[in-house]
Design an enzyme around this catalytic site. Structure first.
Site, PDB file in Angstrom:
ATOM      1  N   TYR A 101      -1.855   2.673   9.307  1.00  0.00           N
ATOM      2  CA  TYR A 101      -1.783   3.476   8.094  1.00  0.00           C
ATOM      3  C   TYR A 101      -1.321   4.881   8.453  1.00  0.00           C
ATOM      4  O   TYR A 101      -1.818   5.472   9.418  1.00  0.00           O
ATOM      5  CB  TYR A 101      -3.166   3.561   7.418  1.00  0.00           C
ATOM      6  CG  TYR A 101      -3.215   4.538   6.263  1.00  0.00           C
ATOM      7  CD1 TYR A 101      -3.046   4.098   4.955  1.00  0.00           C
ATOM      8  CD2 TYR A 101      -3.394   5.910   6.480  1.00  0.00           C
ATOM      9  CE1 TYR A 101      -3.050   4.997   3.889  1.00  0.00           C
ATOM     10  CE2 TYR A 101      -3.394   6.814   5.415  1.00  0.00           C
ATOM     11  CZ  TYR A 101      -3.221   6.342   4.131  1.00  0.00           C
ATOM     12  OH  TYR A 101      -3.224   7.227   3.084  1.00  0.00           O
ATOM     13  N   GLU A 189       3.159   7.947   1.741  1.00  0.00           N
ATOM     14  CA  GLU A 189       2.205   7.061   2.422  1.00  0.00           C
ATOM     15  C   GLU A 189       2.865   5.749   2.826  1.00  0.00           C
ATOM     16  O   GLU A 189       3.606   5.165   2.039  1.00  0.00           O
ATOM     17  CB  GLU A 189       1.033   6.772   1.474  1.00  0.00           C
ATOM     18  CG  GLU A 189      -0.048   5.885   2.061  1.00  0.00           C
ATOM     19  CD  GLU A 189      -1.073   5.441   1.015  1.00  0.00           C
ATOM     20  OE1 GLU A 189      -2.121   6.092   0.902  1.00  0.00           O
ATOM     21  OE2 GLU A 189      -0.802   4.449   0.302  1.00  0.00           O
TER      22      GLU A 189
END
Ligand code: GDP
Ligand code: MN
Length: 387
Positions: A101, A189
């Protein structure tokens, strides 16, 4: 403005962030065409602006045209958390060794950019934060200094990303940071950021939110505006050129100036109510703007009272009052108005409202912001009084 995954990936590609080849489809036939162009196996992905599409059945692997047909037919029209799927993204499937992530946001309190990086990707970062907060590396970046290649690499090491992926992750973080800064994002993101068996690091998903204030220097954003997802209230507000943000409470709010509008939300909360929206009619608002604001608030079925909070400076009290009277004449308001009118020409404004002979249960005037908030919340909460 939030982008769809496919738009986010196209945006990433401008900054050399590696993504899988693929294409957009809105019909089953188009999905097959895109799959043929990308090469099998492909992943058929629902394009909705909500996470957890995988779990909801909106992401499927297909090995041939028949499977693409089957999945595309199933996913188009599917409801994912209240969002209907109208667009598909079909891309060459990737082999995955590991999922990470990575994201950049603005930490307003710290007045710095914030990198969050974790070796535990693919799942909701909120879940990681709750169960294993140490698994998320947070690095504040002074916007004046920027992010050095060394700092990006070190973040990967700190996140315990395996040695063979550290360079690749560091490299992508550098590019993602450039996308975030030069691309004027509020959020950039990648989840998951994947490590492939061949050692390549690659963005498998994209979540990008653009800073609308920077629109003037991004002509390339125009196409995103065409697909922007707004609810009915926001759509109407946009057409009427109002600064409106939909919320899910029961007190409709109209104020002049962003600061006063924010304070109005706070005071409504403070006396036990919930705001249905943020709406700033701006300085110098005239009767037309007020009437338009009432129109927009009136489309919100949750609204039980409308709190109009005006402190006149450039905005003049009699214009506000005319707008209210006009608005009341134009639409059957679903909820009573509670108004606090102060500042420039407030007296004249109150007189106009009095002269209009509006029934006392449809428009209630209060001398202070706090009194007005209490009254609006009392009505919205079904006369239950303060919480
Ligand atoms: P989200 O569920 O809405 O966040 O959608 P993502 O695009 O992040 O995909 C969810 C999950 O589907 C990923 O974490 C992967 O595990 C899986 N997935 C997506 N694309 C591929 C792919 O190309 N190959 C493989 N093997 N899995 C994929
Ligand atoms: Mn994802």
């Amino acid at each position: 403005m939030d982008l769809f995954e496919y738009q986010g990936k196209q945006y990433f590609a401008r900054y050399d962030i590696p993504v899988s080849p693929g294409g957009v489809a809105t019909t089953v036939d188009e999905a097959v065409e895109q799959a043929e162009a990308a090469g099998y196996p492909v992943v058929v992905k629902a394009q909705v602006q909500v996470g957890g599409r995988g779990k909801a059945g909106g992401i499927k692997l297909a090995n041939d045209a028949a499977e693409v047909r089957e999945h595309a037919a199933n996913i188009l029209g599917m409801d994912i958390k209240g969002h209907t799927v109208e667009i598909l993204w079909v891309e060459l499937a990737s082999d995955i060794d590991e999922e990470y992530y990575g994201s950049f946001t603005l930490d307003r309190a710290a007045k710095q950019h914030l990198l969050m990086l974790s070796a535990q990707g693919g799942i909701d970062i909120e879940d990681v934060a709750a169960k294993d907060p140490d698994a998320i590396v947070k690095l504040h970046i002074n916007p004046v200094d920027g992010l050095s290649a060394e700092a990006a690499r070190q973040a990967a090491v700190d996140a315990r990303i395996p040695e063979r992926a550290v360079d690749g992750v560091g490299d992508i973080l550098g590019k993602l940071y450039r996308c975030f800064v030069d691309g004027d994002c509020d959020l950039a993101e990648i989840n998951p950021l994947i490590l492939k068996p061949d050692g390549e690091v690659h963005a498998l998903d994209a979540k990008v939110s653009l800073d609308d204030n920077a629109e003037f220097r991004h002509p390339e954003w125009e196409e995103y505006g065409k697909t922007e997802v707004l609810d009915d209230r926001e759509q109407l507000a946009k057409e009427k050129d109002l600064t409106y943000i939909g919320l899910d409470g029961s007190v409709g709010i109209i104020a002049n100036g962003a600061g006063l509008a924010m304070s109005t939300l706070d005071v409504v909360n403070q006396v036990g109510g919930t705001a249905a929206n943020f709406l700033d009619i701006g300085g110098g608002a005239n009767a037309d703007v007020m009437a338009a604001a009432l129109d927009v608030i009136n489309t919100d079925e949750n609204v039980k009272s409308i709190f109009i909070n005006i402190f006149g400076g450039i905005t003049r009290g009699e214009e506000v009052a005319k707008g209210i009277v006009e608005g009341l004449g134009r639409v059957e308001l679903r909820a009573p108005i509670v108004i606090r009118l102060d500042g420039t020409n407030a007296e004249e404004g109150r007189q106009i409202i009095l002269d209009a002979g509006i029934p006392a249960d449809r428009l209630i005037s209060k001398p202070t912001m706090l009194d007005a908030a209490r009254e609006a919340v009392r009505i919205a909460n079904g006369n239950g009084g303060e919480a």
